[in-house]
Design a protein around this motif. Structure first.
Motif, short mmCIF file in Angstrom:
data_model
loop_
_atom_site.label_atom_id
_atom_site.label_comp_id
_atom_site.label_asym_id
_atom_site.label_seq_id
_atom_site.Cartn_x
_atom_site.Cartn_y
_atom_site.Cartn_z
N LYS A 62 1.91 3.93 -9.64
CA LYS A 62 0.99 2.85 -9.96
C LYS A 62 1.16 1.70 -8.97
N GLY A 63 0.11 1.29 -8.34
CA GLY A 63 0.14 0.11 -7.48
C GLY A 63 0.36 0.36 -6.00
N GLY A 78 6.56 17.72 6.72
CA GLY A 78 6.69 16.45 7.41
C GLY A 78 6.08 15.24 6.73
N TRP A 79 5.25 15.43 5.69
CA TRP A 79 4.61 14.27 5.05
C TRP A 79 4.22 14.61 3.62
N GLY A 80 4.47 13.68 2.73
CA GLY A 80 4.04 13.84 1.34
C GLY A 80 3.68 12.49 0.76
N GLU A 81 2.75 12.50 -0.19
CA GLU A 81 2.35 11.27 -0.87
C GLU A 81 2.43 11.53 -2.37
N LEU A 82 3.07 10.60 -3.08
CA LEU A 82 3.27 10.72 -4.51
C LEU A 82 2.44 9.69 -5.24
N GLU A 83 2.02 10.03 -6.46
CA GLU A 83 1.18 9.16 -7.28
C GLU A 83 2.04 8.17 -8.06
N GLY A 134 0.82 -1.21 0.00
CA GLY A 134 0.00 0.00 0.00
C GLY A 134 0.85 1.26 0.00
N TYR A 135 1.87 1.27 0.85
CA TYR A 135 2.76 2.43 0.98
C TYR A 135 4.20 1.95 1.02
#
Length: 136
Positions: A53-54, A46-51, A16-17
């Motif tokens: 696949k999967g 302090g936090w980032g989420e990148l796009e 998932g991550y």
């Protein structure tokens, strides 16, 4: 009388991550977006989420990310054209390693090149080439 429940066997089959630790999340997110072409879904201090696949590639802020040994896990990006990806990394000033053969089967050769992000996290690009096209 209660019926005994049989424990279901655990099957961890989907990532998932994947979290990488970085000193400056906003600066790291810009590197991943501008240099590697991975758009950000969400970025804050302090936090980032990148796009990707999967799974979600997450950037976790850490004042002093640990120095990673050469045996640390490597985040490998599959690409359609590994030579073009290698050239694009060089053009962006990333300093990827030499393209290396990592496997061969069914008349194809798996080729990769390792590089690091701004905080020293190990990254790599990987792709398959027809065996006749590979000259290592």
């Amino acid at each position: 009388m209660p019926v005994a429940q049989t424990a279901k066997k655990l099957a961890l089959t989907q990532v998932g991550y994947l979290i990488v630790y970085v000193k400056d999340v906003k600066k790291a997110a810009a590197f991943y977006a501008d240099t590697l072409g991975i758009p950000a879904r969400h970025v804050e201090d302090g936090w980032g989420e990148l796009e990707t696949k999967g799974f979600t590639l997450a950037l976790h802020g850490c004042e002093k990310p640990a120095a990673l040994p050469d045996t640390a896990p490597t985040l490998v990006f599959s690409v359609d054209d590994v030579r073009a990806a290698h050239a694009a990394l060089e053009a962006a000033g990333v300093k990827p390693g030499k393209l290396q053969q990592v496997c061969a089967y069914d008349g194809k050769v798996g080729v990769s090149s390792d590089f690091k992000d701004l905080d020293g996290n190990r990254l790599s690009v990987y792709g398959m080439l027809p065996e006749a096209d590979w000259k290592g």
